[in-house]
Scaffold this motif. Structure first.
Motif, PDB file in Angstrom:
ATOM      1  N   SER A  70       0.816  -1.220   0.000  1.00  0.00           N
ATOM      2  CA  SER A  70       0.000   0.000   0.000  1.00  0.00           C
ATOM      3  C   SER A  70       0.842   1.259   0.000  1.00  0.00           C
ATOM      4  N   ALA A  71       2.010   1.220   0.699  1.00  0.00           N
ATOM      5  CA  ALA A  71       2.881   2.398   0.733  1.00  0.00           C
ATOM      6  C   ALA A  71       3.415   2.710  -0.656  1.00  0.00           C
ATOM      7  N   LEU A  72       3.866   1.667  -1.367  1.00  0.00           N
ATOM      8  CA  LEU A  72       4.393   1.876  -2.713  1.00  0.00           C
ATOM      9  C   LEU A  72       3.284   2.317  -3.655  1.00  0.00           C
TER      10      LEU A  72
ATOM     11  N   ASN B 194       0.961   6.377  -6.998  1.00  0.00           N
ATOM     12  CA  ASN B 194      -0.204   7.150  -7.428  1.00  0.00           C
ATOM     13  C   ASN B 194       0.059   8.642  -7.336  1.00  0.00           C
ATOM     14  N   GLU B 195       0.730   9.064  -6.244  1.00  0.00           N
ATOM     15  CA  GLU B 195       1.019  10.484  -6.064  1.00  0.00           C
ATOM     16  C   GLU B 195       1.975  10.985  -7.142  1.00  0.00           C
TER      17      GLU B 195
ATOM     18  N   ILE C 136      10.813  15.970 -11.824  1.00  0.00           N
ATOM     19  CA  ILE C 136      11.339  16.585 -10.600  1.00  0.00           C
ATOM     20  C   ILE C 136      10.336  16.297  -9.492  1.00  0.00           C
ATOM     21  N   VAL C 137      10.770  15.521  -8.505  1.00  0.00           N
ATOM     22  CA  VAL C 137       9.864  15.011  -7.484  1.00  0.00           C
ATOM     23  C   VAL C 137      10.224  15.596  -6.118  1.00  0.00           C
ATOM     24  N   LYS C 138       9.400  15.292  -5.133  1.00  0.00           N
ATOM     25  CA  LYS C 138       9.558  15.904  -3.821  1.00  0.00           C
ATOM     26  C   LYS C 138      10.709  15.315  -3.012  1.00  0.00           C
ATOM     27  N   ASN C 139      10.923  14.019  -3.125  1.00  0.00           N
ATOM     28  CA  ASN C 139      11.892  13.377  -2.240  1.00  0.00           C
ATOM     29  C   ASN C 139      12.419  12.080  -2.849  1.00  0.00           C
ATOM     30  N   MET C 140      13.323  11.441  -2.128  1.00  0.00           N
ATOM     31  CA  MET C 140      13.958  10.211  -2.613  1.00  0.00           C
ATOM     32  C   MET C 140      12.955   9.066  -2.728  1.00  0.00           C
ATOM     33  N   HIS C 141      11.958   9.038  -1.853  1.00  0.00           N
ATOM     34  CA  HIS C 141      10.974   7.964  -1.904  1.00  0.00           C
ATOM     35  C   HIS C 141      10.194   8.003  -3.217  1.00  0.00           C
ATOM     36  N   GLU C 142       9.816   9.204  -3.643  1.00  0.00           N
ATOM     37  CA  GLU C 142       9.103   9.330  -4.907  1.00  0.00           C
ATOM     38  C   GLU C 142      10.006   8.949  -6.077  1.00  0.00           C
TER      39      GLU C 142
ATOM     40  N   LYS D 161      12.469   6.779  -6.103  1.00  0.00           N
ATOM     41  CA  LYS D 161      12.629   5.339  -6.179  1.00  0.00           C
ATOM     42  C   LYS D 161      11.343   4.651  -6.626  1.00  0.00           C
ATOM     43  N   ALA D 162      10.188   5.187  -6.224  1.00  0.00           N
ATOM     44  CA  ALA D 162       8.919   4.588  -6.636  1.00  0.00           C
ATOM     45  C   ALA D 162       8.722   4.700  -8.141  1.00  0.00           C
ATOM     46  N   ILE D 163       9.022   5.870  -8.716  1.00  0.00           N
ATOM     47  CA  ILE D 163       8.882   6.046 -10.162  1.00  0.00           C
ATOM     48  C   ILE D 163       9.852   5.134 -10.901  1.00  0.00           C
ATOM     49  N   MET D 164      11.103   5.087 -10.452  1.00  0.00           N
ATOM     50  CA  MET D 164      12.087   4.258 -11.135  1.00  0.00           C
ATOM     51  C   MET D 164      11.685   2.782 -11.084  1.00  0.00           C
ATOM     52  N   ALA D 165      11.203   2.316  -9.943  1.00  0.00           N
ATOM     53  CA  ALA D 165      10.768   0.930  -9.826  1.00  0.00           C
ATOM     54  C   ALA D 165       9.577   0.643 -10.725  1.00  0.00           C
ATOM     55  N   GLU D 166       8.681   1.590 -10.806  1.00  0.00           N
ATOM     56  CA  GLU D 166       7.481   1.426 -11.623  1.00  0.00           C
ATOM     57  C   GLU D 166       7.817   1.368 -13.107  1.00  0.00           C
ATOM     58  N   ARG D 167       8.701   2.227 -13.551  1.00  0.00           N
ATOM     59  CA  ARG D 167       8.962   2.363 -14.978  1.00  0.00           C
ATOM     60  C   ARG D 167       9.970   1.347 -15.519  1.00  0.00           C
ATOM     61  N   ALA D 168      10.776   0.772 -14.640  1.00  0.00           N
ATOM     62  CA  ALA D 168      11.856  -0.114 -15.097  1.00  0.00           C
ATOM     63  C   ALA D 168      11.354  -1.525 -15.361  1.00  0.00           C
ATOM     64  N   SER D 169      11.978  -2.162 -16.366  1.00  0.00           N
ATOM     65  CA  SER D 169      11.750  -3.580 -16.633  1.00  0.00           C
ATOM     66  C   SER D 169      12.873  -4.442 -16.078  1.00  0.00           C
ATOM     67  N   ALA D 170      13.976  -3.815 -15.669  1.00  0.00           N
ATOM     68  CA  ALA D 170      15.110  -4.507 -15.054  1.00  0.00           C
ATOM     69  C   ALA D 170      15.955  -3.459 -14.356  1.00  0.00           C
ATOM     70  N   PHE D 171      16.845  -3.918 -13.464  1.00  0.00           N
ATOM     71  CA  PHE D 171      17.641  -3.023 -12.647  1.00  0.00           C
ATOM     72  C   PHE D 171      19.109  -3.436 -12.712  1.00  0.00           C
ATOM     73  N   VAL D 172      19.987  -2.449 -12.958  1.00  0.00           N
ATOM     74  CA  VAL D 172      21.417  -2.718 -13.031  1.00  0.00           C
ATOM     75  C   VAL D 172      22.144  -1.687 -12.172  1.00  0.00           C
ATOM     76  N   ALA D 173      23.013  -2.157 -11.274  1.00  0.00           N
ATOM     77  CA  ALA D 173      23.848  -1.264 -10.475  1.00  0.00           C
ATOM     78  C   ALA D 173      25.254  -1.248 -11.038  1.00  0.00           C
ATOM     79  N   LEU D 174      25.680  -0.099 -11.534  1.00  0.00           N
ATOM     80  CA  LEU D 174      27.067   0.131 -11.902  1.00  0.00           C
ATOM     81  C   LEU D 174      27.807   0.597 -10.650  1.00  0.00           C
TER      82      LEU D 174
END
Length: 209
Positions: free
Chosen positions: A3-5, A10-11, A105-111, A113-126
């Motif tokens: 629910s938090a995510l 949604n926001e 441009i979002v309000k904080n780090m939580h937003e 990370k939520a957008i990036m998680a939502e939009r990504a199909s995979a995650f890579v850490a360089l």
């Protein structure tokens, strides 16, 4: 999705309603610095070029500096789409890249990370610093909690993640991380391993909620 995510997503969707991308996006977590060894910049360029040539775009932290700026510029240069997500407080010391397909441009780090998680199909850490470590480990935690089933990779350039990998394996040995969850965080030593993991993606662009 919990629910938090859901609430954060949604926001952020209300604040940033316009989606202009058509490609699957790969989330790239990486440093706002280049590091001391030129290999980090060179491999970031090569990876970003390959991602674009395979027909993918990226979603990343939105800055124009360091490895972050380099991967964005390279993907754009080779015809890929780029979505940047940057908190407004970071604009004071990380210059936003204004040449992107989308810049949120979002309000904080939580937003962010939520957008990036939502939009990504995979995650890579360089290679990167605190933020990079935190982002890939958080997304691995979400995977462990069945919030997504998307590929997650550590790009172990120049042995950069050797100590983190050893710590994760130690946590498995000591009974704190189940082996099946540790296995979901894939260690890649070459860009070709990353391409193999993403080129047949069938993951939807957004979480199904």
């Amino acid at each position: 999705m919990n629910s938090a995510l859901k609430s954060m997503t949604n926001e952020t969707e209300m604040l940033n309603p316009e989606i202009k991308t058509n490609q699957h996006l790969i989330a790239l977590y990486c440093g706002s610095r280049f590091g001391n060894n030129p290999i980090y910049r060179q491999t970031a360029i090569e990876l970003a070029q390959g991602i674009a040539e395979y027909g993918f775009g990226i979603v990343y932290g939105g800055a124009s500096i360091g490895l972050m700026g380099q991967v964005a510029d390279t993907v754009i240069e080779h015809g890929g789409e780029v979505v940047g997500v940057i908190p407004e407080f970071m604009l004071d010391y990380e210059i936003a890249n204004n040449d992107l397909t989308e810049l949120h441009i979002v309000k904080n780090m939580h937003e962010r990370k939520a957008i990036m998680a939502e939009r990504a199909s995979a995650f890579v850490a360089l290679p990167g610093g605190f933020g990079t470590f935190e982002e890939i480990l958080e997304i691995a935690t979400w995977g462990q909690l069945n919030q997504h089933q998307k590929p997650m990779m550590l790009y172990n350039v120049n042995g950069f993640y050797d100590h983190m990998i050893a710590q994760l394996d130690h946590a498995v040995a000591e009974g704190f991380i189940p082996p099946q969850h540790r296995a979901k965080l894939i260690v890649c030593h070459h860009a070709e391993e990353i391409y193999n993991a993403i080129k047949n993606l069938e993951t939807p662009k957004q979480f199904v909620v």
